[in-house]
Design an enzyme around this catalytic site. Structure first.
Site, PDB file in Angstrom:
ATOM      1  CD  GLU A 211      -2.776  -1.460   0.356  1.00 13.44           C
ATOM      2  OE1 GLU A 211      -2.769  -0.498  -0.706  1.00 13.44           O
ATOM      3  OE2 GLU A 211      -3.306  -2.533   0.138  1.00 13.44           O
ATOM      4  CB  CYS A 245      -0.783   7.456   1.689  1.00 15.63           C
ATOM      5  SG  CYS A 245      -2.457   6.412   2.435  1.00 15.63           S
ATOM      6  CD  GLU A 335       2.729  10.549  -1.300  1.00  7.75           C
ATOM      7  OE1 GLU A 335       1.609  10.309  -0.566  1.00  7.75           O
ATOM      8  OE2 GLU A 335       3.383   9.440  -1.396  1.00  7.75           O
TER       9      GLU A 335
END
Length: 457
Positions: A211, A245, A335
């Site tokens: 994940e 996230c 990110e």
């Protein structure tokens, strides 16, 4: 918890191999005990998360404790259905017999959790593992040390011995654990570390669920309710100080509504956190100095539109809205994972979809629109772990939906039945009858080929 890693795995494996975890009553009672740990020690969890991340009590309940309790309730309510064997057909060639598929525990599951939601992302996978009849070893993040310590103190002792064990430590501990030979590894974290986990697990042929993150985009269509979009995106982005996230990483806004949307974002942030967010009890902190400095490097070179205040001594990095990134800027490639939100103007839908498609597949894609066309086009041409329209982040709170990525944002998914299926072996069971034993399968084969072809049609 001892760090005698072979003993940790052996203790867990003995429990599973005893058959004790196979019954529905055992799984349901263990989940109920885990729920009690969360409810009865709520103040302890809130205190640990406040120390680690400056988390407000409301956010702790909404995104961690309460979310976990919802997952547990959902699992206990549906466990009988998930565990039920599924009858399937049997071809004529192997009759008389009955066939079914029954879910069986995979064994011992290793959960490697991140620091941003250290309670929820440690115990959420554990809920799925327990529901599926497995034992669990959790390696919580060393960057959230108070939560890790409370997990080690409170959880294992409240459950049957060996069912859930917590091993504290850093990357070396995680690497050593993977090398022990677990039956499944579930990792949540960055793409860089996820690649290392997959490589290490691959040496033992251990199945891995990753994940990961990525740059989750938000597309605001010209038809969108701008007030609603600004309010929901402001909340979703700056929840947990942007350390989520599935937080929107950048927002695409029609160029003729760009200034209006930027202003509305600022108005909502001021409404949420007041004129001095640093003093707000509802705004979190950056986890440590390393991540704080990383965010400062991101901010360099971005045109500031709102906020930007920071205090390294208090690890306070205020809500920050910026203009578009210059070409080649780190925010374009990586990110952000913090409270910096770039706004990118676009002229038409094709241009917006092209910009989103230039980035790797994200964990989530958010589309705000009243028209169906941008939703349909986005779904048709873009891949993402989740697609949410007119909201953001909230899909994680639905235990009926799978949570997981695609491509570089991860593979495999859990939550609810999806976690149960992920951590169950789908065992094929065929019960053959003894009252008839057709001779067609046995040598000599002379004269039987035609009958065999008929049976296998």
């Amino acid at each position: 918890m001892t760090n005698d890693l072979p003993a940790v795995l052996e203790r867990a494996r003995r429990l599973v191999e005893s058959g004790e975890t196979a019954s529905r009553s055992f799984r349901s009672e263990a989940l109920a005990a885990l729920a009690a740990v969360l409810r009865d020690h709520r103040e302890i969890w809130e205190g640990a998360l406040r120390e680690d991340l400056g988390a407000p009590a409301f956010e702790t309940w909404a995104t961690q404790t309460g979310l976990l309790l919802g997952e547990i309730r959902h699992a206990r309510r549906h466990l009988w259905r998930w565990m039920r064997p599924r009858r399937v057909g049997t071809p004529l060639a192997v009759m008389p017999a009955r066939s079914r598929i029954e879910p069986a525990p995979v064994g011992v599951v290793l959960v490697i959790a991140p620091w941003n939601y250290p309670l929820q992302l440690s115990l959420g996978p554990a809920v799925a593992a327990i529901a599926a009849g497995n034992a669990v070893v959790i390696k919580p993040s060393e960057h959230a040390p108070r939560t890790a310590a409370r997990l080690a103190e409170r959880v294992p002792s409240a459950l049957p011995p060996g069912l859930v064990q917590v091993v504290e430590g850093g990357p070396d501990t995680a690497h050593a654990l993977i090398g022990q030979g677990f039956d499944h590894v579930l990792f949540t974290g960055s793409q860089r570390v996820g690649a290392l986990v997959a490589e290490a697990a691959g040496r033992r042929l251990t199945p891995v669920t990753l994940e990961l993150g990525g740059k989750c985009p938000a597309l605001v269509d010209r038809s969108a309710d701008l007030r609603l979009a600004a309010r929901r995106l402001a909340w979703a982005k700056f929840l947990n100080a942007g350390q989520t996230c599935v937080a929107p990483d950048f927002v695409l806004v029609p160029e003729d509504r760009y200034d209006e949307f930027s202003d509305r974002l600022g108005e909502n942030l001021e409404r949420f956190y007041g004129g001095a967010p640093a003093e707000s009890p509802d705004y979190g902190r950056i986890v440590n100095e390393t991540h704080f400095r990383r965010l400062e490097r991101f901010l360099s070179g971005l045109p500031l539109r709102w906020g930007g205040e920071r205090d390294p001594e208090r690890l306070y990095f205020g809500p920050t809205v910026t203009g578009p990134w210059p070409g080649g800027h780190p925010a374009q490639r990586e990110e952000i994972f913090g409270p910096i939100l770039p706004l990118l103007p676009y002229r038409n839908l094709d241009e917006a979809l092209t910009e989103i498609g230039a980035h790797p597949d994200p964990l989530a894609l958010y589309v705000f629109a009243r028209r169906r066309e941008p939703m349909r086009r986005a779904a048709a041409v873009l891949r993402s772990g989740a697609l949410v329209t007119n909201d953001a982040v909230v899909h994680c709170a639905n235990p009926a939906l799978p949570f997981g990525g695609v491509g570089r944002s991860g593979h495999g998914s859990y939550h609810g039945v999806h976690g149960f299926d992920l951590l169950s072996q789908k065992r094929a069971v065929l019960n053959a009858a003894t009252w008839l034993d057709p001779p067609v399968r046995y040598p000599p084969y002379r004269g039987k080929l035609g009958l065999l072809r008929l049976l296998l049609r």
